[in-house]
Design a protein around this motif. Sequence first.
Motif, short mmCIF file in Angstrom:
data_model
loop_
_atom_site.label_atom_id
_atom_site.label_comp_id
_atom_site.label_asym_id
_atom_site.label_seq_id
_atom_site.Cartn_x
_atom_site.Cartn_y
_atom_site.Cartn_z
N LEU A 27 0.86 -1.18 0.00
CA LEU A 27 0.00 0.00 0.00
C LEU A 27 0.90 1.23 0.00
CD1 LEU A 27 -2.91 1.08 0.18
CD2 LEU A 27 -2.71 0.95 2.66
N LEU A 28 0.92 1.95 -1.12
CA LEU A 28 1.81 3.10 -1.28
C LEU A 28 1.17 4.41 -0.82
CD1 LEU A 28 3.32 2.32 -4.80
CD2 LEU A 28 4.18 1.66 -2.54
N ALA A 29 -0.15 4.52 -0.96
CA ALA A 29 -0.86 5.74 -0.57
C ALA A 29 -2.31 5.36 -0.29
CB ALA A 29 -0.78 6.80 -1.65
N ALA A 30 -2.93 6.08 0.63
CA ALA A 30 -4.32 5.80 0.98
C ALA A 30 -4.94 7.03 1.62
CB ALA A 30 -4.41 4.61 1.95
N ASP A 31 -6.25 7.07 1.60
CA ASP A 31 -6.99 8.09 2.33
C ASP A 31 -8.38 7.56 2.63
OD1 ASP A 31 -7.59 10.91 3.29
OD2 ASP A 31 -5.71 11.22 2.21
N SER A 32 -8.92 7.94 3.78
CA SER A 32 -10.23 7.46 4.23
C SER A 32 -11.05 8.62 4.76
CB SER A 32 -10.08 6.41 5.34
OG SER A 32 -9.25 5.35 4.94
N PHE A 33 -12.36 8.48 4.70
CA PHE A 33 -13.26 9.51 5.20
C PHE A 33 -14.60 8.86 5.50
CE2 PHE A 33 -12.70 9.49 0.64
CZ PHE A 33 -13.98 9.23 0.17
N ALA A 56 4.09 11.59 -4.41
CA ALA A 56 5.25 11.27 -3.58
C ALA A 56 5.65 9.80 -3.74
CB ALA A 56 4.95 11.58 -2.11
N ALA A 57 4.66 8.94 -4.02
CA ALA A 57 4.94 7.52 -4.20
C ALA A 57 5.42 7.20 -5.60
CB ALA A 57 3.68 6.71 -3.88
N GLY A 58 5.48 8.20 -6.49
CA GLY A 58 6.00 7.99 -7.83
C GLY A 58 4.97 7.61 -8.87
N ALA A 59 3.68 7.84 -8.57
CA ALA A 59 2.64 7.51 -9.54
C ALA A 59 2.74 8.43 -10.75
CB ALA A 59 1.26 7.62 -8.91
N GLY A 60 2.72 7.86 -11.93
CA GLY A 60 2.82 8.64 -13.15
C GLY A 60 1.46 9.13 -13.62
N PRO A 61 1.44 10.06 -14.60
CA PRO A 61 0.17 10.60 -15.09
C PRO A 61 -0.71 9.57 -15.78
CG PRO A 61 2.01 11.35 -16.46
CD PRO A 61 2.61 10.68 -15.27
N GLY A 91 3.86 -2.49 -6.79
CA GLY A 91 4.16 -3.73 -7.48
C GLY A 91 4.66 -3.45 -8.88
N HIS A 92 4.63 -4.48 -9.72
CA HIS A 92 5.12 -4.33 -11.09
C HIS A 92 4.33 -3.27 -11.84
CE1 HIS A 92 6.82 -5.26 -14.96
NE2 HIS A 92 5.64 -5.58 -15.45
N ARG A 93 3.02 -3.28 -11.64
CA ARG A 93 2.16 -2.27 -12.27
C ARG A 93 1.29 -1.66 -11.19
NH1 ARG A 93 -0.91 -4.47 -17.46
NH2 ARG A 93 -1.38 -2.24 -17.53
N PRO A 94 1.60 -0.46 -10.73
CA PRO A 94 0.77 0.17 -9.69
C PRO A 94 -0.69 0.29 -10.14
CG PRO A 94 2.82 1.36 -9.98
CD PRO A 94 2.73 0.38 -11.12
#
Length: 269
Positions: A27-33, A56-61, A91-94
């Motif tokens: 789990l690279l990033a998360a948010d809850s509400f 920040a986790a490196g997710a591309g566009p 993982g290999h493919r976020p």
Amino acid sequence: MPHQPTAWFAWRPGSHLAPADAPRAPLLAADSFLVQDGRARFLAGHRARFQAACRAAGAGPGLDVAGFLDQAADRLPRTGAWFPRIELLGGHRPVLGLRLRPAPARTTQVRLSPWYGPDPRTCPRRKGPDLDALAALRAHAREKGADDYLLTAPGGWGSEATSATLLWWDGEQLCLPAPRLPVLPGITAAWITARATRLGVPLAPRPARPADLSGHEVWLVNALHGIRPVTAWPHTPYRAGPAPRAAAWQQAWQDAARPLPAPQPAARP
């Protein structure tokens, strides 16, 4: 409301969210509400924090985080109480996903103990990577007769709880941990400090050790419970102070809920 199982929906960039099995991946990033009968609080803040965490986790566009968030909002139930979590899994493919979960039980007060052991967080300013480790530490606190631990930085300075921001009152000042401390940017805390500014309440960022909080009105605040005053410090000599302000601020937090955006019409094939 009958029990509702947790469901997971995977994002297909440029397409839609589809039911799927959550991949076994970090789990690279998360948010809850919290969502209650089609109403939620501060969605723009949660959206912005999640987008920043993904960057920040490196997710591309190519993942199209904005498109995912739009469709995730459309998927949220308009009845019942829910605590959905938006996720970026590595993982290999976020992959981006929506974890739709019933809201857990909510409480109005909290028993807090200091934690002087190793800090379990690896990314204290990004929500996601440390959630399992923090949940394990919180379970340990409950075994010891507290509801949560107050994490401490070197020098014994209190930073935050395992799942909530620390705030406290000193006279008429609303205090918050010093900016240099490793603290997650709290969405509920940001609303509280903005409201305090509007009301003319002085804000005082400052370091404080657990002993410094003894006898004060101390709050833990987050998106699930809102504002909970600390009513006990188990296994310590510290005294929980009275909390005369908590009820009015909690009511203001309750009143801050707004209807979810209307679902967008489905695109024509």
